[in-house]
Design a protein around this motif. Sequence first.
Motif, short mmCIF file in Angstrom:
data_model
loop_
_atom_site.label_atom_id
_atom_site.label_comp_id
_atom_site.label_asym_id
_atom_site.label_seq_id
_atom_site.Cartn_x
_atom_site.Cartn_y
_atom_site.Cartn_z
N LEU A 1 43.46 10.56 -15.15
CA LEU A 1 43.72 9.12 -15.33
C LEU A 1 44.13 8.48 -14.03
O LEU A 1 43.90 7.28 -13.82
CB LEU A 1 44.81 8.93 -16.38
CG LEU A 1 44.40 9.25 -17.81
CD1 LEU A 1 45.60 9.25 -18.73
CD2 LEU A 1 43.34 8.28 -18.32
N ASN B 1 36.57 15.69 -24.48
CA ASN B 1 36.48 14.23 -24.66
C ASN B 1 35.07 13.83 -25.12
O ASN B 1 34.92 13.01 -26.03
CB ASN B 1 36.78 13.50 -23.34
CG ASN B 1 38.25 13.60 -22.94
OD1 ASN B 1 39.10 13.87 -23.78
ND2 ASN B 1 38.54 13.39 -21.68
N SER C 1 45.39 -0.83 -10.74
CA SER C 1 44.51 -0.56 -11.87
C SER C 1 43.16 -1.28 -11.80
O SER C 1 42.28 -0.99 -12.59
CB SER C 1 45.21 -0.94 -13.18
OG SER C 1 45.69 -2.26 -13.09
N HIS D 1 45.04 4.21 -10.60
CA HIS D 1 44.71 4.45 -12.01
C HIS D 1 43.19 4.46 -12.20
O HIS D 1 42.58 3.43 -12.47
CB HIS D 1 45.36 3.37 -12.89
CG HIS D 1 45.60 3.82 -14.29
ND1 HIS D 1 44.61 4.41 -15.05
CD2 HIS D 1 46.70 3.77 -15.09
CE1 HIS D 1 45.10 4.70 -16.25
NE2 HIS D 1 46.37 4.33 -16.30
N TYR D 2 42.60 5.65 -12.06
CA TYR D 2 41.14 5.77 -12.21
C TYR D 2 40.71 5.37 -13.62
O TYR D 2 39.67 4.75 -13.81
CB TYR D 2 40.68 7.20 -11.94
CG TYR D 2 41.09 7.74 -10.59
CD1 TYR D 2 40.96 6.96 -9.45
CD2 TYR D 2 41.58 9.04 -10.43
CE1 TYR D 2 41.33 7.45 -8.20
CE2 TYR D 2 41.94 9.54 -9.19
CZ TYR D 2 41.82 8.73 -8.08
OH TYR D 2 42.18 9.20 -6.85
N GLY D 3 41.52 5.76 -14.60
CA GLY D 3 41.17 5.47 -16.00
C GLY D 3 41.06 3.97 -16.24
O GLY D 3 40.11 3.50 -16.88
N ASP E 1 36.39 8.18 -20.84
CA ASP E 1 37.54 9.05 -21.09
C ASP E 1 37.81 9.85 -19.82
O ASP E 1 37.62 11.08 -19.78
CB ASP E 1 37.22 10.04 -22.22
CG ASP E 1 37.19 9.38 -23.59
OD1 ASP E 1 38.18 8.75 -23.96
OD2 ASP E 1 36.16 9.52 -24.29
N SER E 2 38.25 9.19 -18.77
CA SER E 2 38.40 9.87 -17.48
C SER E 2 39.42 11.00 -17.59
O SER E 2 40.59 10.76 -17.94
CB SER E 2 38.86 8.87 -16.42
OG SER E 2 37.97 7.78 -16.42
N TRP F 1 43.84 13.27 -19.23
CA TRP F 1 43.38 12.83 -20.54
C TRP F 1 42.31 13.81 -21.02
O TRP F 1 41.23 13.89 -20.46
CB TRP F 1 42.84 11.41 -20.46
CG TRP F 1 42.24 10.87 -21.72
CD1 TRP F 1 40.95 10.45 -21.89
CD2 TRP F 1 42.90 10.64 -22.98
NE1 TRP F 1 40.78 9.99 -23.17
CE2 TRP F 1 41.96 10.09 -23.86
CE3 TRP F 1 44.21 10.87 -23.44
CZ2 TRP F 1 42.26 9.76 -25.18
CZ3 TRP F 1 44.52 10.54 -24.76
CH2 TRP F 1 43.56 9.99 -25.61
N GLY G 1 45.75 0.78 -20.10
CA GLY G 1 45.12 0.41 -18.84
C GLY G 1 44.59 -1.02 -18.92
O GLY G 1 44.66 -1.77 -17.96
N PRO H 1 45.67 5.85 -23.49
CA PRO H 1 45.87 5.34 -22.13
C PRO H 1 44.89 4.25 -21.74
O PRO H 1 45.20 3.40 -20.90
CB PRO H 1 45.69 6.58 -21.24
CG PRO H 1 45.06 7.62 -22.08
CD PRO H 1 45.32 7.28 -23.51
N ALA H 2 43.71 4.24 -22.34
CA ALA H 2 42.73 3.22 -21.97
C ALA H 2 43.21 1.85 -22.39
O ALA H 2 43.09 0.87 -21.66
CB ALA H 2 41.39 3.54 -22.61
#
Length: 392
Positions: free
Chosen positions: A275, A238, A40, A301-303, A271-272, A379, A18, A14-15
């Motif tokens: 996410l 994580n 984002s 989208h925090y991630g 690795d939030s 995540w 992102g 996902p990163a």
Amino acid sequence: MTYDPFAPEVMADPAEAGRRLAGCPVHRFDGVEPPFWTLSHHRDVLSALRDPATFSSRFGQGMHYTEEHSMKSDAPVHTFFRKLVRKAFTPRAVAQMEPRIERIVAELLDGFAGRGEADLYQAFASPLPTIVIAEMLGVPARDTGRFKGWSDAWVAAMGSPDPEAFAPRIAEMREYLLEHVLRRQELEASGRGLPDDLISGLVLAEEDGERLTAEDVVNVVRQLLVGGNETTSSLITNALVRLTERPSLLQGMAGDPSLVERIVEESLRYDSPVLGLFRTTTRTVELHDSVIPEGAKVMLHYGAANRDPLVFSDPGRFDVDRDAQELRSHLAFGFGPHVCLGAALSRLEGRIALRQIAERLPGLVLAAPPERVTPFLLWGKRSLPARWTLGE
Ligand code: HEM
């Protein structure tokens, strides 16, 4: 730009997705009903979190519209609940948990450290937060397995196209919790003492002469379970994955509390575990030449925000030597009126867990690739096969 949060490659990394989203700061995804928008950029996510009048929690923090109560709402209802719950999570209350968490972590490790291998999610990261919160709530330790299943069902419903499928398990959870709340209300009504635990605290807590109803307490407790379990497990799994990639950090942790703290913080950014979460717009919003209509679901989208190069230098690098201000600029716990109430508790659990693992599982390496948790909003790992060296 094509971006599908459910696509296998996005789920797997996902990163990276992102990072691509950065080129489309207001993204509309039509693959589900209702369609949703994603913000984002760190700045935009932060502005939205600071503006609950426009980005409301009134219809839930998942991708579907839900009628929410208690904490998942806006002021003044949310403020009332938050004040009551906050009392249980003061820095002092959390600090008092420290010896108990040390003990729980040590006992979990006693169960498998001598084997030289284990699935560190199953044997450790998954049970730890559930046992901690069960102790705080004052429910029997034997029920922690059921807790886990219920909170998983709730989280899965938030990110599923068919949330109804999880309704029976969610109803079971409500009944179980209600029974515990009603028992404490009966004890109080009959003048007997209540056990000294979080559920009693919530039953007795008063704000401006008002108390929570039994149903309110159930909602709050459910939120603590759902919000605190998988997330804290994810923080631990994580971080462990990154540490097995960097053995010098693992070895350096012994006797260096500041390093442990920085690892936890950088892991939260890099690795939030959450996410992103959703808000619903209360008016039309114009941003970056895009228009988000009133009543739209918007994922913050925090991630992705936590990999924003305008805030974090070389954001794709796991770097525990960032300066203190930068390390703490992540939005892994959200921000503003809904900022995570369990942040201090989960940081404490993370620190104790990582430190004891470093001490007791020397030479830790992955034994097989870990599997990801299933909800797209989260995540973390749901399996973490590992092995380590046994002493002579
Ligand atoms: C690493 C672990 C954790 C992460 C990453 C995390 C993340 C978050 C995030 C992102 C929010 C903000 C939600 C929003 O955008 O509205 C939140 C809220 C919340 N969290 Fe956590 N959380 C963690 C652990 C915990 C724990 C251990 C508890 C309690 C036992 C907890 C209880 C809550 C509660 C009650 C809220 C709602 C606060 C409000 O709406 O006023 N969390 N958490």
